[in-house]
Design a protein around this motif. Sequence first.
Motif, PDB file in Angstrom:
ATOM      1  N   CYS A  57     -28.414 -19.593  10.730  1.00  0.00           N
ATOM      2  CA  CYS A  57     -27.601 -19.998  10.145  1.00  0.00           C
ATOM      3  C   CYS A  57     -26.259 -20.174   9.776  1.00  0.00           C
ATOM      4  CB  CYS A  57     -28.722 -19.878   8.827  1.00  0.00           C
ATOM      5  SG  CYS A  57     -30.360 -21.051   8.775  1.00  0.00           S
ATOM      6  N   GLN A  58     -26.053 -19.045   9.847  1.00  0.00           N
ATOM      7  CA  GLN A  58     -24.457 -18.557   9.487  1.00  0.00           C
ATOM      8  C   GLN A  58     -24.127 -19.044  10.798  1.00  0.00           C
ATOM      9  OE1 GLN A  58     -24.632 -14.381   8.728  1.00  0.00           O
ATOM     10  NE2 GLN A  58     -25.322 -14.658   6.741  1.00  0.00           N
ATOM     11  N   ALA A  59     -24.469 -18.991  11.919  1.00  0.00           N
ATOM     12  CA  ALA A  59     -23.735 -19.095  13.977  1.00  0.00           C
ATOM     13  C   ALA A  59     -24.213 -20.698  13.129  1.00  0.00           C
ATOM     14  CB  ALA A  59     -24.920 -19.016  14.820  1.00  0.00           C
ATOM     15  N   LEU A  60     -24.819 -21.562  12.863  1.00  0.00           N
ATOM     16  CA  LEU A  60     -24.860 -22.816  13.191  1.00  0.00           C
ATOM     17  C   LEU A  60     -23.826 -23.259  12.074  1.00  0.00           C
ATOM     18  CD1 LEU A  60     -25.497 -25.502  13.395  1.00  0.00           C
ATOM     19  CD2 LEU A  60     -27.756 -25.338  11.493  1.00  0.00           C
ATOM     20  N   ALA A  61     -23.329 -22.581  10.986  1.00  0.00           N
ATOM     21  CA  ALA A  61     -22.089 -22.720   9.616  1.00  0.00           C
ATOM     22  C   ALA A  61     -21.542 -22.791  10.248  1.00  0.00           C
ATOM     23  CB  ALA A  61     -22.428 -22.055   8.937  1.00  0.00           C
ATOM     24  N   ALA A  62     -21.019 -22.016  11.099  1.00  0.00           N
ATOM     25  CA  ALA A  62     -19.064 -21.064  12.197  1.00  0.00           C
ATOM     26  C   ALA A  62     -19.203 -22.743  12.728  1.00  0.00           C
ATOM     27  CB  ALA A  62     -19.351 -20.020  12.656  1.00  0.00           C
ATOM     28  N   ALA A  63     -20.281 -22.562  13.652  1.00  0.00           N
ATOM     29  CA  ALA A  63     -19.805 -23.978  14.637  1.00  0.00           C
ATOM     30  C   ALA A  63     -19.742 -25.527  14.105  1.00  0.00           C
ATOM     31  CB  ALA A  63     -21.204 -24.570  15.185  1.00  0.00           C
ATOM     32  N   LEU A  64     -20.101 -25.958  12.679  1.00  0.00           N
ATOM     33  CA  LEU A  64     -20.606 -27.124  12.272  1.00  0.00           C
ATOM     34  C   LEU A  64     -19.190 -27.833  12.006  1.00  0.00           C
ATOM     35  CD1 LEU A  64     -22.928 -26.949   9.458  1.00  0.00           C
ATOM     36  CD2 LEU A  64     -23.396 -28.372  11.299  1.00  0.00           C
ATOM     37  N   HIS A  71     -16.291 -38.418   8.365  1.00  0.00           N
ATOM     38  CA  HIS A  71     -16.411 -38.882   6.921  1.00  0.00           C
ATOM     39  C   HIS A  71     -15.732 -36.707   6.606  1.00  0.00           C
ATOM     40  CE1 HIS A  71     -18.578 -42.415   5.609  1.00  0.00           C
ATOM     41  NE2 HIS A  71     -18.979 -42.158   6.944  1.00  0.00           N
ATOM     42  N   ALA A  72     -14.512 -36.697   5.782  1.00  0.00           N
ATOM     43  CA  ALA A  72     -14.651 -35.168   5.554  1.00  0.00           C
ATOM     44  C   ALA A  72     -15.427 -34.647   4.768  1.00  0.00           C
ATOM     45  CB  ALA A  72     -13.098 -35.206   4.395  1.00  0.00           C
ATOM     46  N   ARG A  73     -15.888 -33.111   5.404  1.00  0.00           N
ATOM     47  CA  ARG A  73     -16.291 -31.913   4.743  1.00  0.00           C
ATOM     48  C   ARG A  73     -16.071 -31.644   3.470  1.00  0.00           C
ATOM     49  NH1 ARG A  73     -18.540 -27.069   7.530  1.00  0.00           N
ATOM     50  NH2 ARG A  73     -19.858 -25.520   6.458  1.00  0.00           N
ATOM     51  N   GLY A 163     -26.668 -31.424  19.002  1.00  0.00           N
ATOM     52  CA  GLY A 163     -26.271 -30.194  20.285  1.00  0.00           C
ATOM     53  C   GLY A 163     -25.843 -29.298  18.918  1.00  0.00           C
ATOM     54  N   LEU A 164     -25.312 -29.385  18.248  1.00  0.00           N
ATOM     55  CA  LEU A 164     -24.500 -27.814  17.495  1.00  0.00           C
ATOM     56  C   LEU A 164     -26.071 -27.085  16.928  1.00  0.00           C
ATOM     57  CD1 LEU A 164     -21.805 -28.818  15.207  1.00  0.00           C
ATOM     58  CD2 LEU A 164     -21.506 -28.033  17.629  1.00  0.00           C
ATOM     59  N   VAL A 165     -27.153 -27.932  16.121  1.00  0.00           N
ATOM     60  CA  VAL A 165     -27.883 -27.540  16.293  1.00  0.00           C
ATOM     61  C   VAL A 165     -28.565 -26.995  17.065  1.00  0.00           C
ATOM     62  CG1 VAL A 165     -30.148 -27.870  14.630  1.00  0.00           C
ATOM     63  CG2 VAL A 165     -28.416 -28.799  13.857  1.00  0.00           C
ATOM     64  N   LYS A 166     -29.123 -26.977  18.316  1.00  0.00           N
ATOM     65  CA  LYS A 166     -29.513 -26.617  19.462  1.00  0.00           C
ATOM     66  C   LYS A 166     -29.163 -25.533  20.136  1.00  0.00           C
ATOM     67  CE  LYS A 166     -30.914 -28.150  24.428  1.00  0.00           C
ATOM     68  NZ  LYS A 166     -31.427 -28.840  25.132  1.00  0.00           N
ATOM     69  N   ALA A 167     -27.892 -25.150  20.354  1.00  0.00           N
ATOM     70  CA  ALA A 167     -26.845 -24.546  20.505  1.00  0.00           C
ATOM     71  C   ALA A 167     -27.048 -22.538  19.845  1.00  0.00           C
ATOM     72  CB  ALA A 167     -25.762 -24.845  20.956  1.00  0.00           C
TER      73      ALA A 167
END
Length: 170
Positions: A57-64, A71-73, A163-167
């Motif tokens: 989850c931390q790796a995913l968060a860094a890639a989001l 739409h802005a985060r 793609g980000l989730v898969k990676a």
Amino acid sequence: MAREPRVPRFLAALPAPVRWLALPLALSCTVVVLLGSWGAPAKIEVPTPTGRAATYCQALAAALPQELLGHARKDPSPASPYVAAWASSPRVVLRCGVERPEQLNGEHAKDISPTIDGVTWWSEKLDDGGYRLTTTLRGANVELTVPGGSFANPLDPVAALNGLVKANVP
């Protein structure tokens, strides 16, 4: 010759101080009602994954991305590496490390779920017309809530983030 303003009959019957306060009072009440109807945004429950799930989850968060389909985060406060949101009005929310949905253990266990490029998303229709999509068979469960009206197709944000989730979440 200056013309005297006409006062509506229902106001003319009231004493002068009440007439003078009628308009400001009505405007103030309107502002209070409008502000009260906007309300605070819904509270987002922050998951607490452990072990490898937390690492994924931390790796995913860094890639989001900072922008999702234009739409802005705008992450909720306090910040968490397990929650991300994009201001799509209403906002799209991603939560990583959530528990497996209870419905997958019951009658919905055999429901067909869309698989996008090797990532299977179980979908649940929400009361507002939107969807809650949760990955299955991954090292951590990733949940994406797409409220009704935020996108023409509720799978658009899923496709953009797939793609980000898969990676990052094997």
